[in-house]
Design a protein around this motif. Structure first.
Motif, short mmCIF file in Angstrom:
data_model
loop_
_atom_site.label_atom_id
_atom_site.label_comp_id
_atom_site.label_asym_id
_atom_site.label_seq_id
_atom_site.Cartn_x
_atom_site.Cartn_y
_atom_site.Cartn_z
N GLN B 37 -5.23 -7.68 -35.58
CA GLN B 37 -4.51 -8.10 -36.78
C GLN B 37 -4.55 -9.61 -36.89
N ILE B 38 -5.21 -10.09 -37.92
CA ILE B 38 -5.24 -11.52 -38.22
C ILE B 38 -4.00 -11.83 -39.02
N LEU B 39 -3.44 -12.99 -38.79
CA LEU B 39 -2.19 -13.39 -39.42
C LEU B 39 -2.25 -13.21 -40.93
N ALA B 88 -6.25 -13.84 -32.94
CA ALA B 88 -5.58 -12.76 -33.65
C ALA B 88 -4.57 -12.11 -32.72
N MET B 89 -3.83 -11.15 -33.26
CA MET B 89 -2.99 -10.28 -32.44
C MET B 89 -3.78 -9.01 -32.16
N ARG B 113 -1.23 -11.71 -28.21
CA ARG B 113 -1.66 -12.74 -29.16
C ARG B 113 -2.69 -13.65 -28.49
N LEU B 114 -3.86 -13.69 -29.07
CA LEU B 114 -4.97 -14.48 -28.53
C LEU B 114 -5.19 -15.72 -29.38
N THR B 115 -5.26 -16.85 -28.72
CA THR B 115 -5.64 -18.10 -29.37
C THR B 115 -6.89 -18.63 -28.68
N VAL B 116 -7.94 -18.81 -29.46
CA VAL B 116 -9.19 -19.35 -28.93
C VAL B 116 -9.36 -20.79 -29.42
#
Lengths: 111, 117
Positions: B37-39, B88-89, B113-116
């Motif tokens: 799921q993208i914000l 994304a989540m 929740r992933l932040t690249v």
């Protein structure tokens, strides 16, 4: 290809008011789901609607399904701030019950 | 109340690194789903398992994503190498299957929740 359209995508309303969110889908299905998502949180199941004319109610929320019109509605009665969230509908394909999701309706209820 | 467990809850990584997410579904739920799921958007199905078998992975970017559910219970989703657009989540969900009233109602985990960077 099954498409699921929600409208409105964004709704800001005052406490105490009534409003309806619509979920239209493009092919036959007799299973429709409503989920709620709070900001930054995961999704929570609200309602499962399994047949034409199905109506479910929980507190100030009422969901209905019209399979002939390919339409589900989520009605909010006398809105309160705690109902602020994003609401998703999802429709199950008849063939394999795979869910196709709407884009979500972000609901903000102002005190 | 039974829950879907996911870990980690948050992951920050640099692009080109490898990332893995783990999910433990509700006991007895044969069907397991990984969603992205993208914000501001709805969930997008990446892969669906029925027991240990993949039912649908048509939207899984197989050049960098892989998923497994070896014993038909818990599952791992891996990304290698991670790209900026993967931020994304990642949501795991499980359900019973079949035609009963409660079947196919998804119970979601809290998400990863992933932040690249």
């Amino acid at each position: 290809e099954l498409k699921v359209e929600q409208n409105p995508l964004f709704l800001s309303m005052q406490e105490g008011k009534n409003y309806t969110i619509y979920c239209n889908y493009s092919t036959t299905s007799d299973r429709l789901y409503w989920y709620r998502q709070d900001p930054g949180k995961s999704l929570e199941s609200l309602f499962v609607l399994l047949s034409n004319g199905a109506v479910k109610q929980e507190g100030r929320l009422m969901a209905s399904l019209d399979t002939k019109a390919r339409l589900s509605t989520l009605h909010i009665t006398a809105a309160v701030h705690d109902l602020s969230a994003t609401y998703f509908c999802a429709v199950a394909l008849d063939s394999n019950y795979q869910l196709i999701w709407g884009a979500g309706t972000k609901l903000i209820i102002k005190p | 109340e039974a829950e879907v467990a996911q870990s980690p809850r948050y992951k920050i990584t640099e692009k080109s690194q490898a990332v893995a997410f783990w999910c433990d579904p509700i006991s007895g739920h044969a069907t397991l789903y990984w969603y992205r799921q993208i914000l501001g958007q709805g969930p997008e199905l990446l892969v669906q398992f029925q027991d240990e078998s993949v039912v649908d992975d048509s939207q899984l970017p197989k050049d960098r994503f892989s998923a497994e559910r070896l014993k038909g219970v818990d599952s791992t989703l891996k990304i290698q190498p991670a790209e900026l657009g993967d931020s994304a989540m990642y949501l795991c969900a499980s359900s019973t299957s079949g035609y009963s009233v409660g079947a196919n109602v998804l119970t979601f985990g809290a998400g990863s929740r992933l932040t690249v960077l």
